[in-house]
Design an enzyme around this catalytic site. Structure first.
Site, PDB file in Angstrom:
ATOM      1  N   HIS A   1      40.781 -11.123   3.137  1.00 58.33           N
ATOM      2  CA  HIS A   1      39.846 -11.601   4.055  1.00 58.33           C
ATOM      3  C   HIS A   1      39.880 -10.631   4.859  1.00 58.33           C
ATOM      4  O   HIS A   1      40.514  -9.682   5.319  1.00 58.33           O
ATOM      5  CB  HIS A   1      40.685 -12.207   4.849  1.00 58.33           C
ATOM      6  CG  HIS A   1      42.343 -12.059   5.556  1.00 58.33           C
ATOM      7  ND1 HIS A   1      43.444 -12.067   4.940  1.00 58.33           N
ATOM      8  CD2 HIS A   1      41.973 -11.350   6.400  1.00 58.33           C
ATOM      9  CE1 HIS A   1      43.831 -10.985   5.908  1.00 58.33           C
ATOM     10  NE2 HIS A   1      43.625 -10.716   7.048  1.00 58.33           N
TER      11      HIS A   1
ATOM     12  N   HIS B   1      38.559  -4.104   8.315  1.00 59.48           N
ATOM     13  CA  HIS B   1      39.146  -3.590   7.048  1.00 59.48           C
ATOM     14  C   HIS B   1      39.549  -4.574   5.754  1.00 59.48           C
ATOM     15  O   HIS B   1      39.680  -5.839   6.690  1.00 59.48           O
ATOM     16  CB  HIS B   1      39.335  -2.702   7.523  1.00 59.48           C
ATOM     17  CG  HIS B   1      41.246  -3.018   8.144  1.00 59.48           C
ATOM     18  ND1 HIS B   1      41.441  -3.350   9.289  1.00 59.48           N
ATOM     19  CD2 HIS B   1      42.292  -4.261   7.727  1.00 59.48           C
ATOM     20  CE1 HIS B   1      42.188  -3.632   9.387  1.00 59.48           C
ATOM     21  NE2 HIS B   1      42.412  -4.645   8.611  1.00 59.48           N
TER      22      HIS B   1
HETATM   23  O1  3AM Z   1      42.886  -7.313  10.232  1.00 62.85           O
HETATM   24  P1  3AM Z   1      44.358  -8.341   9.084  1.00 62.85           P
HETATM   25  O2  3AM Z   1      44.753  -9.757   9.149  1.00 62.85           O
HETATM   26  O3  3AM Z   1      43.274  -7.601   7.407  1.00 62.85           O
HETATM   27  O4  3AM Z   1      47.438  -8.537  10.206  1.00 62.85           O
HETATM   28  C1  3AM Z   1      47.510  -6.725  10.630  1.00 62.85           C
HETATM   29  C2  3AM Z   1      46.506  -6.204   9.523  1.00 62.85           C
HETATM   30  O5  3AM Z   1      45.923  -7.340   8.460  1.00 62.85           O
HETATM   31  C3  3AM Z   1      48.487  -6.907   9.226  1.00 62.85           C
HETATM   32  O6  3AM Z   1      48.470  -5.636   8.643  1.00 62.85           O
HETATM   33  C4  3AM Z   1      46.848  -5.164   9.223  1.00 62.85           C
HETATM   34  C5  3AM Z   1      47.094  -4.627   9.968  1.00 62.85           C
HETATM   35  O7  3AM Z   1      47.834  -4.343  10.846  1.00 62.85           O
HETATM   36  N1  3AM Z   1      49.754  -7.697   9.548  1.00 62.85           N
HETATM   37  C6  3AM Z   1      50.908  -6.969  10.342  1.00 62.85           C
HETATM   38  N2  3AM Z   1      52.170  -7.540  10.283  1.00 62.85           N
HETATM   39  C7  3AM Z   1      52.402  -7.901   9.551  1.00 62.85           C
HETATM   40  C8  3AM Z   1      53.190  -7.613   9.221  1.00 62.85           C
HETATM   41  N3  3AM Z   1      54.161  -8.155   9.355  1.00 62.85           N
HETATM   42  C9  3AM Z   1      51.071  -7.792   8.929  1.00 62.85           C
HETATM   43  N4  3AM Z   1      50.733  -8.127   7.283  1.00 62.85           N
HETATM   44  C10 3AM Z   1      52.320  -8.587   6.890  1.00 62.85           C
HETATM   45  N5  3AM Z   1      53.494  -8.682   7.645  1.00 62.85           N
END
Ligand code: 3AM
Length: 188
Positions: A127, A40
């Site tokens: 990304h 995603h």
């Molecule tokens: O898969 P992506 O990298 O697009 O990195 C986590 C993931 O993004 C992000 O939320 C998405 C679903 O888990 N994520 C997890 N913890 C986070 C946080 N504390 C976060 N983004 C920002 N702050």
């Protein structure tokens, strides 16, 4: 529940990402690869929210989505967070109508702020995550392999935004779609 908002991806894009994972897996680094059905493009991570908050978030997203018409993004290069040194995240970057995506992101942050969710402090770096490094040894081979690969320049249309629930499991997060909001702006 742990919740985030993202752009869901068409099957053919997921297929390409899965192929890239396979090529990178051969580098033998300790990476936890995203389940292909879980690919995603994250727009906003909310963290733990009570389920009763979801409708107000959906409403905020709907209001924002009304001002956007569907737009196109294209797969670009393989990249890493951080850019230099030991990588933690392996991803595929995007090109195409990035300005629209950034404007959409900015407008969503504004709408969610009004709903009580502070904007993300880190800059938005769109990304598609392929995997997360679990064992930082042998990531040099991973970087080398990534530099050798070429990403097919395939495009896809962003037509909606999906709220996901994320359940953390020892073998990686499981994502479930909760609600989808369409980009519906009809310009002349
Ligand atoms: O898969 P992506 O990298 O697009 O990195 C986590 C993931 O993004 C992000 O939320 C998405 C679903 O888990 N994520 C997890 N913890 C986070 C946080 N504390 C976060 N983004 C920002 N702050």
């Amino acid at each position: 529940m742990r919740c985030f908002l993202a752009v869901a991806l068409p099957e053919e894009i997921k297929e390409i990402l899965r192929g890239l994972q396979e090529e990178l897996r051969a580098a033998g680094a300790g990476v936890r690869w995203v389940r292909p059905e879980g690919f995603h493009l994250t727009l906003k991570f909310f963290g733990e929210i009570p389920e009763k908050k979801l409708p107000s978030l959906v409403q905020a997203a709907e209001q924002t989505a009304r001002d956007f018409e569907p737009f196109e993004l294209t797969l670009s290069e393989i990249g890493f967070f951080p850019e230099k040194g030991t990588p933690r995240v392996v991803w595929v970057g995007l090109s195409g109508e990035l300005e629209t995506l950034k404007e959409l992101h900015r407008r969503l942050e504004k709408a969610f702020k009004k709903t009580g969710f502070p904007p993300e402090k880190r800059p938005f770096h769109p990304h598609l995550t392929l995997g997360r490094v679990k064992e930082p040894q042998s990531t040099e081979a991973l970087r080398r392999r990534a530099a050798e690969l070429s990403v097919p320049g395939k495009s896809f249309r962003v037509e909606g935004l999906t709220f996901y629930r994320s359940k953390l499991r020892p073998d990686g997060a499981l994502y479930t779609a909760l609600a989808t909001v369409e980009l519906v702006c009809e310009r002349e």
